[in-house]
Scaffold this motif. Structure first.
Motif, PDB file in Angstrom:
ATOM      1  N   ARG A 129      16.166  -4.969   7.550  1.00  0.00           N
ATOM      2  CA  ARG A 129      16.306  -6.137   6.677  1.00  0.00           C
ATOM      3  C   ARG A 129      17.102  -7.245   7.362  1.00  0.00           C
ATOM      4  N   GLU A 217       5.486  -3.029   3.813  1.00  0.00           N
ATOM      5  CA  GLU A 217       5.921  -4.274   3.166  1.00  0.00           C
ATOM      6  C   GLU A 217       7.084  -4.906   3.911  1.00  0.00           C
ATOM      7  N   LEU A 218       8.089  -4.106   4.260  1.00  0.00           N
ATOM      8  CA  LEU A 218       9.232  -4.665   4.985  1.00  0.00           C
ATOM      9  C   LEU A 218       8.810  -5.168   6.360  1.00  0.00           C
ATOM     10  N   ILE A 221       7.220  -8.621   5.781  1.00  0.00           N
ATOM     11  CA  ILE A 221       8.229  -9.620   5.408  1.00  0.00           C
ATOM     12  C   ILE A 221       9.073 -10.011   6.623  1.00  0.00           C
ATOM     13  N   GLU A 222       9.525  -8.998   7.374  1.00  0.00           N
ATOM     14  CA  GLU A 222      10.378  -9.280   8.535  1.00  0.00           C
ATOM     15  C   GLU A 222       9.602  -9.931   9.677  1.00  0.00           C
ATOM     16  N   LEU A 226       4.203 -12.522   3.656  1.00  0.00           N
ATOM     17  CA  LEU A 226       4.502 -12.286   2.248  1.00  0.00           C
ATOM     18  C   LEU A 226       3.666 -11.117   1.736  1.00  0.00           C
ATOM     19  N   THR A 228       2.450  -9.599  -2.130  1.00  0.00           N
ATOM     20  CA  THR A 228       2.447  -9.840  -3.576  1.00  0.00           C
ATOM     21  C   THR A 228       1.435  -8.923  -4.255  1.00  0.00           C
ATOM     22  N   HIS A 234       5.194 -10.175  -8.267  1.00  0.00           N
ATOM     23  CA  HIS A 234       5.933  -9.128  -7.556  1.00  0.00           C
ATOM     24  C   HIS A 234       5.818  -7.764  -8.238  1.00  0.00           C
ATOM     25  N   ALA A 244      -1.277  -8.974   1.356  1.00  0.00           N
ATOM     26  CA  ALA A 244      -0.301  -9.329   2.386  1.00  0.00           C
ATOM     27  C   ALA A 244      -0.924 -10.282   3.392  1.00  0.00           C
TER      28      ALA A 244
END
Length: 267
Positions: A129, A217-218, A221-222, A226, A228, A234, A244
């Motif tokens: 994260r 998912e992470l 994002i990283e 995105l 959804t 969300h 994604a």
């Protein structure tokens, strides 16, 4: 590397060793049905136990949710590991070398660490994260595609939810008409990892489980993308309906999906 990510990597490699050895001895793989079009093997169970043993040795108080063995409550509920020991079991059973180990850690309800490991290719996707995403130690980024023209999308057929087939095929038709091509490879965690790495431009699928998507998912994002649900909200963790891509392309994908959403798919 974050110490908890280091443990996740160790656990993933341990499970990967179990899987690769078994993949080379298909005659010893035991398969059983756990639901409609849903299979589990003795290898899934052995790989999951290898992951749990590694995590518990390092963090005995942490909680774990495993696809095969369910919830293992720990004293410290702030730390929750979400694991899929073999994402792509059908591929594994059929001898198709495309599957992965998926391990994610949530800290106080937020995704914090992620590993998706392809033991056949030796590809290790990791994310912490706020620290970006990597493939074998090198930074990865989502493709910043702005439109579907020229894009390649990954997807998964709703094989456990065939009552949604008409809606799915309508979405597929509209998206396929505008993209360069589509891919259905059979492992959602690798689909999401490939979005993160820019190998495919976007991804959508219905009815996934948290262990299918948490790590991926992470990663997305990283890597600057995105994730959804089908309406851009969300609720994907609960509904399992997941999209994604980069921010701009995701908006375009959702526009084509929207006309075909039934009430149950909007939830």
């Amino acid at each position: 590397m974050h110490p908890m990510l280091n443990i996740a990597v160790r656990a993933a490699r341990s499970a990967g060793n179990v899987i690769v050895r078994a993949f080379e001895q298909q005659d010893k793989v035991e398969v059983e049905a756990k639901g409609l079009n849903d299979f589990v093997t003795n290898v899934d169970k052995l790989a999951e136990q290898a992951i749990i043993d590694t995590i518990k040795k390092a963090y005995p108080s942490h909680s774990i949710i495993g696809e095969e063995s369910g919830v293992h409550d720990g004293e410290d509920q702030d730390y929750q590991w979400i694991i899929d020991p073999l994402d792509g079991t059908t591929n594994f059973v059929k001898g198709i070398p495309h599957f992965a180990v998926s391990i994610a850690l949530k800290v106080k309800g937020k995704l914090d660490q992620a590993v998706v490991f392809d033991p056949i290719r030796g590809e290790l996707f990791t994310a912490s994260r706020g620290k970006g995403a990597q493939l074998n130690g090198f930074r990865i980024r989502v493709n910043q595609a702005k439109e579907l023209n020229g894009a390649v999308l990954a997807t998964g057929f709703p094989f456990k939810q065939k009552h949604h087939i008409d809606s799915y095929l309508a979405m597929f038709k509209d998206l396929f008409a505008k993209t360069a091509d589509m891919r259905r490879a059979g492992s959602a965690s690798l689909d999401l990892a490939y979005v993160a790495a820019g190998r495919v431009d976007g991804f959508f699928e219905f009815g996934l489980k948290p262990w299918d998507t948490a790590a991926g998912e992470l990663l997305v994002i990283e890597a600057g993308g995105l994730v959804t649900d089908l309406t851009g909200g969300h609720n994907h963790t609960k509904s399992g309906n997941t999209v994604a891509a980069s921010a701009r392309l995701l908006k375009t994908i959702l526009t084509d999906i929207r006309p075909h959403l039934t009430e149950s798919l909007k939830k």
